[in-house]
Design an enzyme around this catalytic site. Structure first.
Site, short mmCIF file in Angstrom:
data_model
loop_
_atom_site.label_atom_id
_atom_site.label_comp_id
_atom_site.label_asym_id
_atom_site.label_seq_id
_atom_site.Cartn_x
_atom_site.Cartn_y
_atom_site.Cartn_z
N GLY A 95 -6.12 10.69 1.30
CA GLY A 95 -6.47 11.79 2.21
C GLY A 95 -5.28 12.26 3.03
O GLY A 95 -5.10 13.46 3.27
N CYS A 96 -4.46 11.33 3.49
CA CYS A 96 -3.29 11.68 4.30
C CYS A 96 -2.23 12.38 3.46
O CYS A 96 -1.55 13.30 3.94
CB CYS A 96 -2.72 10.42 4.94
SG CYS A 96 -3.90 9.58 6.02
N THR A 97 -2.10 11.99 2.21
CA THR A 97 -1.16 12.65 1.31
C THR A 97 -1.59 14.10 1.06
O THR A 97 -0.78 15.03 1.08
CB THR A 97 -1.06 11.90 -0.02
OG1 THR A 97 -0.59 10.57 0.23
CG2 THR A 97 -0.11 12.59 -0.99
N ALA A 139 -0.87 16.13 4.29
CA ALA A 139 0.56 16.37 4.47
C ALA A 139 1.08 17.41 3.48
O ALA A 139 1.91 18.27 3.82
CB ALA A 139 1.32 15.06 4.31
N LYS A 158 -3.14 6.89 7.99
CA LYS A 158 -2.16 5.98 7.36
C LYS A 158 -1.34 6.70 6.30
O LYS A 158 -1.90 7.36 5.42
CB LYS A 158 -2.88 4.77 6.74
CG LYS A 158 -1.92 3.67 6.29
CD LYS A 158 -2.70 2.45 5.88
CE LYS A 158 -1.78 1.33 5.41
NZ LYS A 158 -0.82 0.90 6.46
#
Length: 252
Positions: A148-150, A153, A143
């Site tokens: 975690g995704c930030t 990325a 998401k």
């Protein structure tokens, strides 16, 4: 001499005839008194019916039918045979083999269906490969704009130049909408496009779709001929390190 007169006995009447006995019906036999009705057990009608059916069946059929009925019941309760278990196991293994693996050469036509970039442009994996110099790297994330995704990325952002030096094209891939991914890209100043796959068609094709829904974090790399170079799950740092290692392998 005077005559002596004798008295004569009065004649006796004939004996009365014996009274006639009452005859029975035409058969002449006396009608028997009805017997008291006996109460039958509930099993008797069912037994009689089954005997009548057995009498009507040809010779041997009654025994055959009675022997088959218990067998049918036992078959229902019988556990799955070894052959059935093997078939079930084969089906499960077939599902596992649907997942692409390193070394596979995939048919790019229609693979993963159509998706969008964060700007709303429609594209496919085949088109992304055609536009690349040596191949495509897709890192998947659950998401946009979550911690975690930030982190993931931003790690790809910070290593972007070294990862793309030999012609690999980097893309982030999630089920987020174009709007959510555009906000994510702009906020984190990401130098690569983000791909939007709301139906998870490409995510499922490369093996990172969770059941019943969701995306597993991982990384996937494929060269221009469709040969899978990397396909493995991992955390934010692990996915970046795997592509760094791939770049070194390709350089050799």
């Amino acid at each position: 001499m005077p005559v002596e007169l004798r008295k004569r006995k009065a004649p006796q009447p004939p004996p009365a005839p014996a009274p006639a006995t009452k005859r029975a019906g035409k058969g002449g036999a006396k009608k028997a008194a009805p017997k008291a009705a006996t109460k039958k057990s509930p099993e008797q009608p069912a037994k009689k019916a089954s005997e009548e059916v057995a009498d009507k069946l040809p010779d041997g059929e009654a025994d055959k039918k009675s022997s088959e009925e218990p067998a049918a019941k036992d078959a229902k309760d019988e556990p799955a045979r070894d052959g059935d278990a093997a078939k079930s196991k084969d089906k499960k293994s077939d599902k596992k083999t649907d997942k692409v693996a390193v070394g596979d050469v995939i048919d790019l036509d229609g693979f993963g269906a159509e998706i969008q970039t964060n700007t709303g442009d429609k594209t496919t994996l085949k088109k992304l490969l055609d536009d690349s110099k040596s191949g495509v790297v897709l890192f998947t994330y659950p998401k946009a704009s979550t911690p975690g995704c930030t982190n993931q990325a931003c790690l790809f952002r910070d290593s972007y130049e070294s990862l793309t030096a030999d012609g690999l094209a980097i893309y982030g891939l999630s089920t987020d909408s174009p709007k959510a991914n555009t906000t994510f890209k702009e906020k984190q100043n990401l130098p690569y496009p983000l791909l939007c796959d709301p139906q998870a068609t490409l995510i499922a094709a490369i093996g990172f779709k969770k059941s019943p829904k969701g995306t597993q974090r991982g990384v996937f790399a494929v060269d221009k001929e469709g040969k899978v170079l990397v396909a493995e799950p991992g955390g934010p740092a692990a996915t970046v390190e795997r592509i760094k290692a791939l770049v070194e392998e390709l350089a050799k």
